[in-house]
Design a protein around this motif. Structure first.
Motif, PDB file in Angstrom:
ATOM      1  N   LYS A 106       0.842  -2.799  11.180  1.00  0.00           N
ATOM      2  CA  LYS A 106       1.490  -3.032   9.883  1.00  0.00           C
ATOM      3  C   LYS A 106       0.882  -2.202   8.751  1.00  0.00           C
ATOM      4  CE  LYS A 106       3.352  -7.567  10.866  1.00  0.00           C
ATOM      5  NZ  LYS A 106       3.395  -8.988  10.533  1.00  0.00           N
ATOM      6  N   ALA A 107      -0.189  -1.473   9.042  1.00  0.00           N
ATOM      7  CA  ALA A 107      -0.840  -0.670   7.992  1.00  0.00           C
ATOM      8  C   ALA A 107       0.090   0.446   7.534  1.00  0.00           C
ATOM      9  CB  ALA A 107      -2.139  -0.078   8.515  1.00  0.00           C
ATOM     10  N   GLU A 108       0.175   0.643   6.210  1.00  0.00           N
ATOM     11  CA  GLU A 108       1.027   1.707   5.659  1.00  0.00           C
ATOM     12  C   GLU A 108       0.237   2.557   4.670  1.00  0.00           C
ATOM     13  OE1 GLU A 108       5.231   0.856   4.748  1.00  0.00           O
ATOM     14  OE2 GLU A 108       4.782  -1.221   5.282  1.00  0.00           O
ATOM     15  N   PHE A 109       0.482   3.850   4.732  1.00  0.00           N
ATOM     16  CA  PHE A 109      -0.181   4.825   3.866  1.00  0.00           C
ATOM     17  C   PHE A 109       0.722   5.045   2.654  1.00  0.00           C
ATOM     18  CE2 PHE A 109      -1.028   9.418   2.892  1.00  0.00           C
ATOM     19  CZ  PHE A 109      -2.367   9.281   2.528  1.00  0.00           C
ATOM     20  N   PHE A 110       0.379   4.396   1.545  1.00  0.00           N
ATOM     21  CA  PHE A 110       1.228   4.416   0.354  1.00  0.00           C
ATOM     22  C   PHE A 110       0.835   5.542  -0.602  1.00  0.00           C
ATOM     23  CE2 PHE A 110       1.375  -0.241   1.459  1.00  0.00           C
ATOM     24  CZ  PHE A 110       2.714  -0.265   1.824  1.00  0.00           C
ATOM     25  N   ILE A 111       1.786   5.981  -1.424  1.00  0.00           N
ATOM     26  CA  ILE A 111       1.522   7.037  -2.416  1.00  0.00           C
ATOM     27  C   ILE A 111       0.360   6.669  -3.345  1.00  0.00           C
ATOM     28  CG2 ILE A 111       2.491   8.373  -4.344  1.00  0.00           C
ATOM     29  CD1 ILE A 111       5.244   8.092  -2.910  1.00  0.00           C
ATOM     30  N   PRO A 112       0.260   5.416  -3.845  1.00  0.00           N
ATOM     31  CA  PRO A 112      -0.888   5.102  -4.713  1.00  0.00           C
ATOM     32  C   PRO A 112      -2.247   5.327  -4.051  1.00  0.00           C
ATOM     33  CG  PRO A 112       0.792   3.419  -4.942  1.00  0.00           C
ATOM     34  CD  PRO A 112       1.234   4.304  -3.820  1.00  0.00           C
ATOM     35  N   LEU A 113      -2.333   5.216  -2.728  1.00  0.00           N
ATOM     36  CA  LEU A 113      -3.603   5.516  -2.042  1.00  0.00           C
ATOM     37  C   LEU A 113      -3.957   6.993  -2.204  1.00  0.00           C
ATOM     38  CD1 LEU A 113      -3.125   3.572   1.341  1.00  0.00           C
ATOM     39  CD2 LEU A 113      -4.497   2.874  -0.629  1.00  0.00           C
ATOM     40  N   MET A 114      -2.947   7.865  -2.121  1.00  0.00           N
ATOM     41  CA  MET A 114      -3.162   9.292  -2.329  1.00  0.00           C
ATOM     42  C   MET A 114      -3.628   9.541  -3.758  1.00  0.00           C
ATOM     43  SD  MET A 114       0.306  10.648  -0.281  1.00  0.00           S
ATOM     44  CE  MET A 114       0.830  11.534  -1.687  1.00  0.00           C
ATOM     45  N   ALA A 115      -2.924   8.927  -4.710  1.00  0.00           N
ATOM     46  CA  ALA A 115      -3.238   9.138  -6.126  1.00  0.00           C
ATOM     47  C   ALA A 115      -4.654   8.668  -6.439  1.00  0.00           C
ATOM     48  CB  ALA A 115      -2.223   8.402  -7.000  1.00  0.00           C
ATOM     49  N   GLU A 116      -4.992   7.504  -5.920  1.00  0.00           N
ATOM     50  CA  GLU A 116      -6.319   6.933  -6.198  1.00  0.00           C
ATOM     51  C   GLU A 116      -7.430   7.861  -5.712  1.00  0.00           C
ATOM     52  OE1 GLU A 116      -7.622   2.945  -4.510  1.00  0.00           O
ATOM     53  OE2 GLU A 116      -6.573   2.368  -6.343  1.00  0.00           O
TER      54      GLU A 116
END
Length: 299
Positions: free
Chosen positions: A240-250
Motif C-alpha cells: 500500500k506504500a505510495e510515492f507521493f509528489i510532496p515526498l519529492m518536494a520535501e
C-alpha cells in the motif's frame, strides 16, 4: 515553447466506484478534466499529457481526441508496474500503482518543456492556471519550482471534515514543509484542525492548502529518480506504500536542490472523492456557467 499540462488520471477511483476521471459533470456531460483543459488553453498551455494506465487508452482517446483536435496537442503517458527503467529488476506484486510521484516520473522522455501537474478529478479554477502559466513562462528553473496555494476555506466541504496538506511558507514565499492535517473544518468562524486526541487548533488565517497542483522543469525526472528507487527498496514488502509528489518536494527542499514557490490563488477548489460529491460538483459548475465564467457548451 509553451508549457505542458500533465493530468494524473491513472488512479483506481476505488472510493468513487467507477471511472470518475471520465464521468460527466457539466450540462453536456463534460468531465472535470474538460474544465481544466479549457482553462489551461486560455492560459496559454500548448500540450496536454494524460498519465493513464494503458488499458484506459481507448476510452480516453474516444472521449478527448475528437473535442480537442485543432485546439491543443495531446499525448498519453502510461503508468505501469514495470520498474526496470529505474534499475529495479525484481518483480513486486501490487494491486495499485506506485503513487503520484511515480506517475510524474513515467513522463520522462515525453515532456521536454516546463510543465505543471494536476489531478484529473479536481477543479482548480482559471486564476490558478493563469498564475501557473505565468510562473512556467517566466520564473521556473531547475532549482525553482512551484505549487499553487489555495485559501483553506475555499477547499472545505459542507459535509464534514477534510484532509488537507497545509503548507508552511517562509518569508520569501517558499515552501518549508507540508503538514498533512486529517480533520480540517470550520468552527465558530475559524478554520481548525483536529488531532487524534480530539484537540482542535486554529489554522493561521493566511494558511494555504496544497491541492496537488505543481510546476516543474524536466530536471525533476533526474532529481526524483533516485528518491523513487530508494522508496521502492524500502517498501517492496508494503503493497500500500505510495510515492507521493510532496515526498519529492520535501526532499528537494531539505537537500537544498530546489525551492518551491507557493503561488497564492483566490480560486475556489472542488473535487470528487465519493459518489455523494457528484451533485455538489454539478451545482458548482452550473453556478459558474450561470455567472458567465464558462460557456454552457465548452467545445
Amino acid at each position: 515553447m509553451k508549457p505542458t499540462l500533465l493530468i494524473l488520471a491513472a488512479g483506481m477511483a476505488s472510493r468513487y466506484g467507477s471511472m470518475k476521471q471520465v464521468d460527466g459533470f457539466g450540462p453536456n456531460n463534460e468531465t472535470i478534466i474538460d474544465y481544466s483543459i479549457y482553462d489551461a488553453i486560455r492560459a496559454g498551455f500548448g500540450k496536454v499529457s494524460f498519465i493513464i494506465r494503458e488499458e484506459f487508452l481507448d476510452s480516453f482517446k474516444s472521449i478527448f481526441e475528437p473535442k480537442l483536435k485543432g485546439k491543443v496537442d495531446i499525448d498519453f503517458v502510461f503508468q505501469s508496474y514495470d520498474l526496470s527503467k529505474y534499475g529495479i529488476t525484481k518483480t513486486i506484486e501490487r494491486q495499485k500503482p506506485w503513487g503520484t510521484g511515480h506517475a510524474v516520473l513515467e513522463a520522462a522522455g515525453q515532456i521536454n518543456e516546463p510543465f505543471c501537474v494536476i489531478n484529473a478529478d479536481d477543479f482548480y479554477g482559471y486564476d490558478a492556471f493563469q498564475k501557473m502559466a505565468d510562473f512556467l513562462n517566466n520564473e521556473v528553473r531547475d532549482d525553482n519550482y512551484s505549487l499553487m496555494g489555495y485559501e483553506v476555506d475555499k477547499t472545505l466541504s459542507d459535509y464534514g471534515s477534510v484532509s488537507r496538506g497545509i503548507c508552511r511558507v517562509n518569508e520569501e514565499g517558499n515552501l518549508q514543509e507540508i503538514n498533512e492535517r486529517t480533520k480540517v473544518y470550520a468552527k465558530d468562524g475559524q478554520i481548525v484542525y483536529e488531532d487524534e486526541n480530539g484537540t482542535t487548533t486554529p489554522l493561521h488565517e493566511d494558511a494555504r492548502a496544497s491541492m496537488n497542483f505543481w510546476g516543474f522543469t524536466p530536471a525533476i525526472f533526474q532529481q526524483a529518480k533516485p528518491m523513487f528507487t530508494r522508496f521502492v527498496e524500502a517498501n517492496e514488502n508494503n503493497p500500500k506504500a505510495e510515492f507521493f509528489i510532496p515526498l519529492m518536494a520535501e526532499e528537494l527542499v531539505k537537500t537544498r536542490q530546489a525551492n518551491f514557490k507557493v503561488i497564492p490563488t483566490s480560486s475556489k477548489w472542488f473535487g470528487v472523492t465519493y459518489k455523494e460529491d457528484k451533485p455538489i460538483v454539478q451545482k458548482s459548475l452550473a453556478d459558474l456557467i450561470e455567472n458567465g465564467t464558462y460557456p454552457s457548451k465548452l467545445w
